[in-house]
Design a protein around this motif. Sequence first.
Motif, short mmCIF file in Angstrom:
data_model
loop_
_atom_site.label_atom_id
_atom_site.label_comp_id
_atom_site.label_asym_id
_atom_site.label_seq_id
_atom_site.Cartn_x
_atom_site.Cartn_y
_atom_site.Cartn_z
N ILE A 233 1.18 -3.70 -2.99
CA ILE A 233 1.30 -2.33 -2.50
C ILE A 233 1.32 -2.38 -0.97
O ILE A 233 0.40 -2.95 -0.35
CB ILE A 233 0.12 -1.46 -2.97
N PRO A 234 2.33 -1.83 -0.32
CA PRO A 234 2.42 -1.93 1.14
C PRO A 234 1.34 -1.09 1.84
O PRO A 234 0.92 -0.04 1.35
CB PRO A 234 3.82 -1.38 1.44
N VAL A 235 0.90 -1.59 2.98
CA VAL A 235 -0.03 -0.87 3.85
C VAL A 235 0.66 -0.65 5.19
O VAL A 235 1.07 -1.62 5.83
CB VAL A 235 -1.34 -1.65 4.06
N SER A 236 0.81 0.58 5.59
CA SER A 236 1.45 0.86 6.87
C SER A 236 0.44 0.73 8.00
O SER A 236 -0.77 0.80 7.80
CB SER A 236 2.07 2.26 6.87
N ARG A 237 0.94 0.51 9.20
CA ARG A 237 0.09 0.30 10.36
C ARG A 237 -0.86 1.48 10.59
O ARG A 237 -2.01 1.29 11.00
CB ARG A 237 0.96 0.10 11.61
#
Length: 238
Positions: free
Chosen positions: A215-219
């Motif tokens: 699952i991507p984590v944004s900055r």
Amino acid sequence: MRIAVCDDCMEDALSLKKYLSGQEVGIYSDTESLLADVENKRRRYDLYLLDIFLRESMNGIELAERLRRAQEEALICFISSSGDFYREAYDLYAFQYLIKPVQEERVKELLRRVQKNLARGGAPTDGREKNFVYTWWGKSGAIPYKKIRYISSRGHTLSICCTDGRIQESTGKLSDLQQKVCGDVFLRCHQSFIVNMYHVEGIYGSDLMVGGEQIPVSRRYCAEVKRRYQEILFEEVD
């Protein structure tokens, strides 16, 4: 609460059992007996207290790896006379790490944390389980928080990914949902994802591993997600 204690020093094991009064405790003096119960008989415990130094071919770290494969959501606490294994404990998502001789108050505090953790997965103070209520094509239903791995969004459609592999769709916007559910259990990690932090298996670069999925984590959300993940792993480590 069901608790397994694995320690080849019976004196230490019985001391722990005394501190765990009021709980259902299974004592194991060897790793094979515990693994046989968990892997073959599919017995499940809410908490595993594992001595790291075991006088046999498999130590507590290796035992934890086997238990994690058999029971993905297992809460594991290592007990050791040394603090040299924090790194390995961290990699295995240990719930806590206690140093021998274990003090009664530390065990009581551990139990409070475990009970709080189990409650965060579902049960509020009135004993009823928290549920996510969804609506889809005129029909509604409810899913317990603890059974939700993550929620993704596309337009005005939410996809709720559950621990049993089910994906339930619901109408709604992720920004509105964030205001309702995000806190200690759920966190926004990306424009399109809200994750149940108690199902996060690890952080790898800019991704979370949840139920075998990346699952991507944004900055924007990275610092908060990492902070909460570390809190869950090592709050009040002895």
